[in-house]
Write an enzyme that holds these catalytic residues in place. Structure first.
Site, PDB file in Angstrom:
ATOM      1  N   LYS A  27     -37.444 -34.079  -8.698  1.00  0.00           N
ATOM      2  CA  LYS A  27     -38.637 -34.426  -7.502  1.00  0.00           C
ATOM      3  C   LYS A  27     -39.510 -33.554  -7.951  1.00  0.00           C
ATOM      4  CE  LYS A  27     -38.499 -37.244  -3.884  1.00  0.00           C
ATOM      5  NZ  LYS A  27     -37.892 -38.443  -3.711  1.00  0.00           N
TER       6      LYS A  27
HETATM    7  P1  NAD Z   1     -44.447 -43.744   3.673  1.00  0.00           P
HETATM    8  O1  NAD Z   1     -44.981 -42.342   3.562  1.00  0.00           O
HETATM    9  O2  NAD Z   1     -44.670 -44.900   3.161  1.00  0.00           O
HETATM   10  O3  NAD Z   1     -43.811 -43.767   5.214  1.00  0.00           O
HETATM   11  C1  NAD Z   1     -43.377 -42.728   6.246  1.00  0.00           C
HETATM   12  C2  NAD Z   1     -43.482 -43.273   7.505  1.00  0.00           C
HETATM   13  O4  NAD Z   1     -42.697 -42.427   8.411  1.00  0.00           O
HETATM   14  C3  NAD Z   1     -44.715 -43.520   7.966  1.00  0.00           C
HETATM   15  O5  NAD Z   1     -44.692 -44.802   9.000  1.00  0.00           O
HETATM   16  C4  NAD Z   1     -45.024 -42.490   9.123  1.00  0.00           C
HETATM   17  O6  NAD Z   1     -46.044 -42.702  10.035  1.00  0.00           O
HETATM   18  C5  NAD Z   1     -43.522 -42.126   9.367  1.00  0.00           C
HETATM   19  N1  NAD Z   1     -43.578 -40.892   9.914  1.00  0.00           N
HETATM   20  C6  NAD Z   1     -43.665 -39.668   9.529  1.00  0.00           C
HETATM   21  N2  NAD Z   1     -43.593 -38.765  10.284  1.00  0.00           N
HETATM   22  C7  NAD Z   1     -42.937 -39.265  11.422  1.00  0.00           C
HETATM   23  C8  NAD Z   1     -42.440 -38.698  12.611  1.00  0.00           C
HETATM   24  N3  NAD Z   1     -42.045 -37.450  12.722  1.00  0.00           N
HETATM   25  N4  NAD Z   1     -41.940 -39.773  13.669  1.00  0.00           N
HETATM   26  C9  NAD Z   1     -41.943 -40.831  13.318  1.00  0.00           C
HETATM   27  N5  NAD Z   1     -42.446 -41.295  12.084  1.00  0.00           N
HETATM   28  C10 NAD Z   1     -42.950 -40.705  11.261  1.00  0.00           C
HETATM   29  O7  NAD Z   1     -42.764 -43.028   2.856  1.00  0.00           O
HETATM   30  P2  NAD Z   1     -41.592 -43.909   2.688  1.00  0.00           P
HETATM   31  O8  NAD Z   1     -41.786 -44.170   0.847  1.00  0.00           O
HETATM   32  O9  NAD Z   1     -41.317 -45.258   3.268  1.00  0.00           O
HETATM   33  O10 NAD Z   1     -40.471 -42.989   2.530  1.00  0.00           O
HETATM   34  C11 NAD Z   1     -39.822 -42.830   3.796  1.00  0.00           C
HETATM   35  C12 NAD Z   1     -38.510 -42.129   3.511  1.00  0.00           C
HETATM   36  O11 NAD Z   1     -37.591 -43.016   2.663  1.00  0.00           O
HETATM   37  C13 NAD Z   1     -38.682 -40.923   2.837  1.00  0.00           C
HETATM   38  O12 NAD Z   1     -37.719 -39.792   3.423  1.00  0.00           O
HETATM   39  C14 NAD Z   1     -38.389 -40.855   1.593  1.00  0.00           C
HETATM   40  O13 NAD Z   1     -38.213 -39.747   0.813  1.00  0.00           O
HETATM   41  C15 NAD Z   1     -37.396 -41.999   1.445  1.00  0.00           C
HETATM   42  N6  NAD Z   1     -37.115 -42.848   0.414  1.00  0.00           N
HETATM   43  C16 NAD Z   1     -38.398 -43.516  -0.274  1.00  0.00           C
HETATM   44  C17 NAD Z   1     -38.176 -44.326  -1.084  1.00  0.00           C
HETATM   45  C18 NAD Z   1     -39.363 -45.131  -1.557  1.00  0.00           C
HETATM   46  O14 NAD Z   1     -39.132 -46.155  -2.524  1.00  0.00           O
HETATM   47  N7  NAD Z   1     -40.548 -45.159  -1.161  1.00  0.00           N
HETATM   48  C19 NAD Z   1     -36.922 -44.517  -1.792  1.00  0.00           C
HETATM   49  C20 NAD Z   1     -35.806 -43.814  -1.295  1.00  0.00           C
HETATM   50  C21 NAD Z   1     -36.055 -42.883  -0.367  1.00  0.00           C
END
Ligand code: NAD
Length: 421
Positions: free
Chosen positions: A111
């Site tokens: 990561k």
């Molecule tokens: P992103 O940046 O696209 O979206 C994050 C979302 O969370 C946004 O809508 C943001 O406004 C919201 N957010 C942030 N802080 C917040 C809070 N305190 N309260 C409420 N909402 C809040 O990120 P993503 O790619 O959607 O990733 C989200 C999670 O999923 C992370 O933990 C990431 O590690 C995990 N993840 C992502 C992927 C992927 O393919 N993108 C794969 C596996 C895991």
């Protein structure tokens, strides 16, 4: 039961370690082996000088942690966020190792992250950070070494810059260096939706196990980014009733159900779900404790803790985010009889299609979206079945079962390779 001191509850790497210890001890793994499996392989800290648009020079701090390369090249996203710490990147890298092993794909875990706020940076500044971060890592990343991908705060465009920077240096176009790229640069069909689609697949599997129907299920999703918005859309289309959604700016709730297609139109205009007319306003954290059947945390870490877990009303939690629940909260959720599909299984759809992307890049032959989705479904259902069977056989939660299955697979590969010699 995971052992962790109350004052260290929010330290994500400790949370990973606490679950690791429970699972590895249950498997009876030799203490020396446990040390090798638990400790990261390599940690790199980078200082990234960038000339900002106003002419001032800023130095950003970045990390790349390669937790394990036992089962294949490192694999894991790059996070751009002001909250990035080495400890967090370490935890995320370790989770990648276990996640790749749970879905049985030939990658280790890695990561990366840069401490910066992408919302406050111009496109040129973001590009400069990305290119210099990549250039500094040239000796450590590569299609056979370590393959980055998007995470919080990064996207397809950032991956295109990583790919271009790496390609310039190796003097040929190398598409397999990153996944989550734009389609026109060797990205995979279905990658953008893959994590959300995986969430739908495991939620369906959980319902099958519990003997429930989709249409009776009221769902709340925290986070409306790449993962949360796609999960909301796919679950809605599949017949689930989405009653609550939140993002960083606020939450919305409507017990009668939210029209997700209208919500997406609202989001595209204002970049937030807050202010949507078809629902009432709720606090972005309180949404977690609002009435529903299925809760999907899809935002950030440490949302469900020992201080609030007893307030959860959902009977099923599907962890789309990484590390949304602390180890101390695990026991409370278990006592309440809440069925938790753990992050290293629930959000593995993304890395699974990243693996498909890497395979397609190396083949130079691209699959249809239907084929990607079919293979994703096959792998996710198989993994859910494996974890579920492990949980029943060893009488443990799905989380500990997922860790046990993963650690067992990595330990077996480690033994075969004799990596400790
Ligand atoms: P992103 O940046 O696209 O979206 C994050 C979302 O969370 C946004 O809508 C943001 O406004 C919201 N957010 C942030 N802080 C917040 C809070 N305190 N309260 C409420 N909402 C809040 O990120 P993503 O790619 O959607 O990733 C989200 C999670 O999923 C992370 O933990 C990431 O590690 C995990 N993840 C992502 C992927 C992927 O393919 N993108 C794969 C596996 C895991």
């Amino acid at each position: 039961m995971a052992i962790i001191a109350a004052e260290r509850e929010l330290e994500v790497y400790e949370n990973m370690g606490a679950r690791f210890d429970v699972a590895a001890n249950k498997l009876g793994i030799d203490p020396g082996f446990q040390k090798v499996l638990r400790t990261p392989n390599k940690e790199i800290t980078l200082y990234i000088p960038v000339m900002m648009d106003n002419g001032a020079i800023e130095v950003f701090v970045g990390y790349r942690v390669q937790h394990s390369i036992v089962r294949g090249p490192g694999k894991g996203g790059i996070r751009f966020s002001p909250a990035v710490t080495l400890d967090e990147v370490r935890a995320l890298a370790s989770w990648m190792t276990w996640k790749c092993a749970v879905v049985n794909i030939p990658f280790g875990g890695a990561k990366g992250g840069v401490i910066c706020d992408p919302e406050k940076l111009s496109r040129r500044e973001l590009e400069a950070i990305t290119r210099r971060y990549t250039a500094e890592l040239l000796a450590d990343i590569g299609p056979e070494r370590d393959v980055p991908a998007p995470d919080l705060g990064t996207n397809e465009q950032v991956m295109a810059w990583v790919m271009d920077t790496y390609s310039m240096h190796v003097r040929h176009t190398s598409t397999a260096i990153v996944t989550g790229k734009p389609l026109d640069l060797g990205g995979s069909r279905g990658r953008r939706e893959a994590t959300g689609r995986g969430v739908l697949i495991v939620t369906d599997q959980a319902l099958r196990k519990l003997g429930r129907e989709r249409t009776d299920q009221r769902v709340i999703i925290q986070g409306f980014g790449n993962v949360g918005s796609v999960a909301a859309e796919l679950l809605y289309e599949a017949g689930y009733k989405i009653v609550g959604v939140a993002d960083i700016h606020g939450g919305i709730y409507n017990p009668k159900g939210i029209d997700v297609s209208k919500l997406i139109t609202h989001f595209l205009e204002g970049h937030t779900v807050a202010g949507f007319r078809g629902a009432e306003a709720v606090d972005k954290q309180e949404i977690l404790f609002t009435d529903c059947d299925i809760l999907i945390p899809a935002a950030i870490e440490n949302q469900i803790t020992s201080r609030n877990a007893d307030k959860i009303k959902a009977s099923v939690i599907v962890e789309a985010a990484n590390g949304p629940t602390t180890a101390l909260a695990d026991d409370i959720l278990e006592e309440k009889g809440i069925y938790v599909v753990p992050d290293i299984l629930a959000n593995a759809g993304g890395v699974t299609v990243s693996y498909f992307e890497w395979v397609q890049d190396r083949q130079g032959y691209f699959w249809s979206e239907a084929l990607v989705n079919e293979r994703l479904e096959h792998l996710m259902v198989e993994s859910f079945t494996d974890v579920s069977a492990y949980a029943e056989r060893h009488k443990v939660s799905l989380r500990i079962a997922a860790y046990m299955l993963a650690i067992d697979r990595v330990a077996f590969a480690l033994k075969l390779r004799g990596l400790y010699a």
